[in-house]
Write a protein that holds these residues in place. Structure first.
Motif, mmCIF file in Angstrom:
data_model
loop_
_atom_site.group_PDB
_atom_site.id
_atom_site.type_symbol
_atom_site.label_atom_id
_atom_site.label_comp_id
_atom_site.label_asym_id
_atom_site.label_seq_id
_atom_site.Cartn_x
_atom_site.Cartn_y
_atom_site.Cartn_z
ATOM 1 N N ILE A 5 0.909 -1.317 -0.083
ATOM 2 C CA ILE A 5 -0.084 -0.089 -0.004
ATOM 3 C C ILE A 5 0.867 1.144 0.112
ATOM 4 O O ILE A 5 2.197 1.201 0.363
ATOM 5 N N ALA A 6 0.208 2.265 -0.419
ATOM 6 C CA ALA A 6 1.055 3.603 -0.349
ATOM 7 C C ALA A 6 1.490 4.094 1.135
ATOM 8 O O ALA A 6 0.561 4.046 1.669
ATOM 9 N N VAL A 7 2.515 4.698 1.000
ATOM 10 C CA VAL A 7 2.932 5.108 2.494
ATOM 11 C C VAL A 7 2.923 6.680 2.134
ATOM 12 O O VAL A 7 3.416 7.330 1.221
ATOM 13 N N TYR A 8 2.556 7.440 3.010
ATOM 14 C CA TYR A 8 2.381 8.982 2.997
ATOM 15 C C TYR A 8 3.139 9.659 4.305
ATOM 16 O O TYR A 8 3.525 8.840 4.928
ATOM 17 N N ASP A 9 3.436 11.227 3.815
ATOM 18 C CA ASP A 9 4.081 11.807 4.863
ATOM 19 C C ASP A 9 2.836 12.465 5.892
ATOM 20 O O ASP A 9 1.798 12.194 5.587
ATOM 21 N N ALA A 10 3.172 12.946 6.916
ATOM 22 C CA ALA A 10 2.169 13.527 7.981
ATOM 23 C C ALA A 10 1.400 14.718 7.463
ATOM 24 O O ALA A 10 0.269 14.642 7.799
ATOM 25 N N VAL A 11 1.745 15.219 6.375
ATOM 26 C CA VAL A 11 0.893 16.332 5.430
ATOM 27 C C VAL A 11 0.134 15.733 4.492
ATOM 28 O O VAL A 11 -0.644 16.273 3.835
ATOM 29 N N GLY A 12 0.160 14.383 3.897
ATOM 30 C CA GLY A 12 -0.612 14.009 3.057
ATOM 31 C C GLY A 12 -0.022 13.658 1.633
ATOM 32 O O GLY A 12 -0.762 13.659 0.683
ATOM 33 N N CYS A 63 -20.145 3.297 8.015
ATOM 34 C CA CYS A 63 -21.122 3.870 6.913
ATOM 35 C C CYS A 63 -20.420 4.144 5.584
ATOM 36 O O CYS A 63 -20.829 4.837 4.742
ATOM 37 N N LEU A 64 -19.080 3.832 5.644
ATOM 38 C CA LEU A 64 -18.192 4.064 4.332
ATOM 39 C C LEU A 64 -17.826 2.638 3.975
ATOM 40 O O LEU A 64 -17.175 1.831 4.709
ATOM 41 N N ALA A 65 -17.983 2.616 2.532
ATOM 42 C CA ALA A 65 -17.346 1.267 2.039
ATOM 43 C C ALA A 65 -15.964 1.831 1.663
ATOM 44 O O ALA A 65 -15.837 2.592 0.888
ATOM 45 N N GLY A 66 -14.964 1.048 2.095
ATOM 46 C CA GLY A 66 -13.643 1.662 1.448
ATOM 47 C C GLY A 66 -12.263 0.933 1.884
ATOM 48 O O GLY A 66 -12.586 -0.161 2.502
ATOM 49 N N GLY A 67 -11.397 1.277 1.782
ATOM 50 C CA GLY A 67 -9.948 0.712 2.176
ATOM 51 C C GLY A 67 -8.770 1.600 1.698
ATOM 52 O O GLY A 67 -8.991 2.764 1.463
ATOM 53 N N VAL A 68 -7.836 0.772 2.071
ATOM 54 C CA VAL A 68 -6.437 1.637 1.906
ATOM 55 C C VAL A 68 -6.079 1.860 0.293
ATOM 56 O O VAL A 68 -6.599 1.426 -0.802
ATOM 57 N N VAL A 69 -5.455 3.019 0.319
ATOM 58 C CA VAL A 69 -4.927 3.594 -1.166
ATOM 59 C C VAL A 69 -3.477 2.830 -1.713
ATOM 60 O O VAL A 69 -2.854 2.637 -0.826
ATOM 61 N N GLY A 70 -3.630 2.254 -2.777
ATOM 62 C CA GLY A 70 -2.225 1.608 -3.250
ATOM 63 C C GLY A 70 -1.279 2.392 -3.647
ATOM 64 O O GLY A 70 -1.855 3.792 -4.006
ATOM 65 N N PRO A 71 -0.218 2.012 -4.121
ATOM 66 C CA PRO A 71 0.832 3.148 -4.493
ATOM 67 C C PRO A 71 0.431 3.642 -5.920
ATOM 68 O O PRO A 71 0.068 2.899 -6.788
ATOM 69 N N GLY A 72 0.532 5.011 -5.981
ATOM 70 C CA GLY A 72 0.149 5.522 -7.334
ATOM 71 C C GLY A 72 -1.232 5.732 -7.564
ATOM 72 O O GLY A 72 -1.614 6.189 -8.587
ATOM 73 N N GLU A 73 -2.092 5.270 -6.558
ATOM 74 C CA GLU A 73 -3.446 5.244 -6.802
ATOM 75 C C GLU A 73 -3.897 6.585 -6.405
ATOM 76 O O GLU A 73 -3.713 6.665 -5.119
ATOM 77 N N GLU A 74 -4.851 7.174 -7.084
ATOM 78 C CA GLU A 74 -5.594 8.330 -6.609
ATOM 79 C C GLU A 74 -6.666 7.850 -5.760
ATOM 80 O O GLU A 74 -7.320 6.773 -5.721
ATOM 81 N N PRO A 75 -6.896 8.552 -4.569
ATOM 82 C CA PRO A 75 -7.870 8.235 -3.606
ATOM 83 C C PRO A 75 -9.259 7.886 -4.111
ATOM 84 O O PRO A 75 -10.234 7.227 -3.750
ATOM 85 N N ALA A 76 -9.719 8.808 -5.087
ATOM 86 C CA ALA A 76 -11.062 8.706 -5.781
ATOM 87 C C ALA A 76 -11.030 7.088 -6.431
ATOM 88 O O ALA A 76 -12.010 6.686 -6.615
ATOM 89 N N GLN A 77 -9.999 6.933 -7.016
ATOM 90 C CA GLN A 77 -9.755 5.465 -7.900
ATOM 91 C C GLN A 77 -10.044 4.555 -6.736
ATOM 92 O O GLN A 77 -10.604 3.524 -6.760
ATOM 93 N N ALA A 78 -9.477 4.782 -5.562
ATOM 94 C CA ALA A 78 -9.717 3.460 -4.464
ATOM 95 C C ALA A 78 -10.940 3.631 -3.935
ATOM 96 O O ALA A 78 -11.530 2.393 -3.694
ATOM 97 N N ALA A 79 -11.613 4.657 -3.777
ATOM 98 C CA ALA A 79 -12.882 4.934 -3.411
ATOM 99 C C ALA A 79 -13.820 3.986 -4.301
ATOM 100 O O ALA A 79 -14.782 3.253 -3.889
ATOM 101 N N ALA A 80 -13.759 4.411 -5.498
ATOM 102 C CA ALA A 80 -14.595 3.573 -6.714
ATOM 103 C C ALA A 80 -14.126 2.071 -6.632
ATOM 104 O O ALA A 80 -15.191 1.215 -6.623
ATOM 105 N N ARG A 81 -13.167 1.551 -6.622
ATOM 106 C CA ARG A 81 -12.736 0.382 -6.479
ATOM 107 C C ARG A 81 -13.263 -0.276 -5.405
ATOM 108 O O ARG A 81 -13.952 -1.650 -5.252
#
Length: 179
Positions: A5-12, A63-81
């Motif tokens: 999965i993607a790793v982020y810094d503290a500011v996103g 109340c959210l269907a969701g999961g972690v964001v993959g490397p290089g994946e935009e959050p909106a793409q992860a949400a739809a997936r």
């Protein structure tokens, strides 16, 4: 090798990737994307209970269907997936719309948990098909009914989504009977 999965810094900002187990064990910043499913008329939201076998927040409500964001994946793409995987909903055009964002720097199961949360909403009245490994059961509630349930701090609800509830839910009295 486990899921990467993607790793982020503290500011996103995405800064790399690691195995999910390492991210959780070391409390590395990562990102998750979730979708609030709201009925077409806007009066109800879909609530579900996670399976007891989930690695994180097992058996808790959300109340959210969701999961972690993959490397290089935009959050909106992860949400739809994740929406398609967990609830069998292929988002109609234009797809989920962004509604909230926050960060959670907390503790889960005695370990640090640091996550940037991206929330989206989609309107849907079609069929819902649970992914059996992820979702144990689900139902429709009004925003007011869910808000009333969230007022009980002992109700097992995913803590990161609880942070976003005020921005996701419409104000109003509960109209559903207690489940």
């Amino acid at each position: 090798m486990g899921e990467i999965i993607a790793v982020y810094d503290a500011v996103g900002n995405e800064i790399g990737s690691a195995e999910r187990s390492v991210v959780y064990a070391e409390g590395l910043w990562h990102a998750s994307a979730g979708v609030l499913v709201r009925s077409l008329d806007g009066h109800r939201v879909y609530v579900h209970r996670r399976t007891d076998t989930k690695a994180v927040f097992a058996g808790m409500h959300d109340c959210l269907a969701g999961g972690v964001v993959g490397p290089g994946e935009e959050p909106a793409q992860a949400a739809a997936r994740e929406l398609a995987e967990e609830l069998g909903i292929v988002a109609p055009d234009p797809g989920p719309r962004a509604v909230a964002r926050t960060s959670w720097d907390g503790v889960w199961a005695g370990r640090p948990m640091r996550c940037h949360l991206f929330a989206y909403e989609v309107r849907w009245d079609g069929p819902i098909s649970h992914q059996p490994e992820e979702i144990a059961e689900g139902w429709w509630w009004t925003d007011g009914r869910l808000r009333a349930q969230l007022a009980d701090p002992s109700w097992p609800f995913v803590p990161d989504t609880r942070l976003l509830a005020d921005r996701l839910l419409l104000p109003g009295p509960p109209t559903d009977p207690v489940r």
